[in-house]
Design an enzyme around this catalytic site. Sequence first.
Site, PDB file in Angstrom:
ATOM      1  N   ASP A   7       0.881  -1.166   0.000  1.00  0.00           N
ATOM      2  CA  ASP A   7       0.000   0.000   0.000  1.00  0.00           C
ATOM      3  C   ASP A   7       0.920   1.218   0.000  1.00  0.00           C
ATOM      4  O   ASP A   7       1.428   1.614   1.048  1.00  0.00           O
ATOM      5  CB  ASP A   7      -0.901  -0.010   1.236  1.00  0.00           C
ATOM      6  N   GLU A  68      -1.151  -1.222  -4.801  1.00  0.00           N
ATOM      7  CA  GLU A  68      -2.390  -0.468  -5.010  1.00  0.00           C
ATOM      8  C   GLU A  68      -2.190   0.517  -6.147  1.00  0.00           C
ATOM      9  O   GLU A  68      -1.214   1.267  -6.178  1.00  0.00           O
ATOM     10  CB  GLU A  68      -2.799   0.277  -3.742  1.00  0.00           C
ATOM     11  N   ASP A 141      -2.695   1.199   6.937  1.00  0.00           N
ATOM     12  CA  ASP A 141      -1.856   0.932   5.760  1.00  0.00           C
ATOM     13  C   ASP A 141      -1.387  -0.526   5.751  1.00  0.00           C
ATOM     14  O   ASP A 141      -1.256  -1.135   4.690  1.00  0.00           O
ATOM     15  CB  ASP A 141      -0.625   1.858   5.755  1.00  0.00           C
TER      16      ASP A 141
END
Length: 174
Positions: A7, A68, A141
């Site tokens: 992430d 991501e 996160d």
Amino acid sequence: MRVLGIDPGLTRCGLGVVEGSVGRPLSMVAVGVVRTPPDLDLALRLCEIERGIEAWLDLHRPDAVAVERVFSQHNVRTVMGTAQASGIALLVAARRGLPVALHTPSEVKAAVSGSGRADKAQVGAMVTRLLRLDAPPKPADAADALALAICHIWRGSAQARIDAAMAATGRTTR
């Protein structure tokens, strides 16, 4: 299959390693974040993120990396930092010859919760449940990185089978 989910973020870059396959129980191998101080020069922050991801790749030896996909936000500064960290993640994985997949936030949310509009708490709760953890990983996160890895195991392997079948017929899906 062992997947490193990333992430991307400039201040906190979430990292999560999940092992498993479609139809089988998943297990968390590791979860954490690479943190960089906001007052550090941008180039040095990116170097810290690179070193952190490299260390995780050395330690956990994933078969694939899921990152991501950066999406447009109203805060240009935030999206720029996210994009820069994402570029580092892509570079580090590609340098090692690891397959890299990009998943959108809504794709990840839908994969783990059934809804592409799930909030952070719902994603954290489902990651906790799917990986049979005692509590949701913190910070968010880290939970998001695990969700990315889960998404890739479930969706990425299916996409790979579709791509292979299409290639055998001489066609492509993308």
